[in-house]
Design a protein around this motif. Structure first.
Motif, short mmCIF file in Angstrom:
data_model
loop_
_atom_site.label_atom_id
_atom_site.label_comp_id
_atom_site.label_asym_id
_atom_site.label_seq_id
_atom_site.Cartn_x
_atom_site.Cartn_y
_atom_site.Cartn_z
N PRO A 40 0.70 -0.95 -0.42
CA PRO A 40 0.16 -0.56 0.33
C PRO A 40 0.70 1.01 -0.17
N GLY A 41 0.47 1.59 -1.06
CA GLY A 41 1.23 3.70 -1.48
C GLY A 41 2.31 3.38 -2.59
N TYR A 42 2.78 1.99 -3.50
CA TYR A 42 3.58 1.91 -3.56
C TYR A 42 3.32 2.78 -4.83
N LEU A 43 3.92 3.60 -5.77
CA LEU A 43 3.24 4.60 -7.20
C LEU A 43 4.36 3.54 -8.29
N GLY A 44 5.24 3.17 -8.22
CA GLY A 44 5.56 2.81 -9.55
C GLY A 44 7.13 2.48 -9.69
#
Length: 124
Positions: free
Chosen positions: A51-55
């Protein structure tokens, strides 16, 4: 994420509304790469579930320098990734087998913008 398969257009991770965090992992690999590809694919799969990983962006030079930039919404997301048990095991194997050297830089992003030809510039 950078495209490795050729079936989707390649491009950088777009801008996000700051603040967010980046982890810049720069490597030089050893000749021994047995199991690296499979482990790398597994790490890419795992990090997507944080959760919170953007790329992620990745580049490799012909001379062997690799740069991977992971983007995370907050410190908690980055900590979840850093402390993931499978990720920790891969880090240990990397130090033992796959990397001649590496550096890790973690930074808070305070400004973000992007450009794509034919579109208006974007600001996060």
């Amino acid at each position: 994420m950078t495209n490795h398969s050729g079936d989707v257009p390649v491009g950088p991770v777009g801008p996000y509304e700051p603040p967010y965090y980046v982890a810049v992992f720069t490597t030089v690999r050893t000749q021994e790469q047995s199991g690296y590809g499979e482990t790398n694919a597994r790490m890419e799969e795992l990090v997507r579930d944080v959760p919170g990983y953007l790329g992620m962006d990745h580049a490799q030079t012909p001379g062997g320098l690799g740069i991977t930039v992971g983007y995370f919404r907050d410190v908690e997301a980055l900590t979840r990734w850093r402390t993931n048990a499978e990720h920790r095991a891969a880090q240990q194997r990397g130090r033992a087998e796959w990397y001649r050297s590496y550096t890790l830089h973690v930074a808070k992003v305070e400004r973000s913008s992007g450009f794509t030809r034919g579109q208006e510039p974007t600001t996060g």
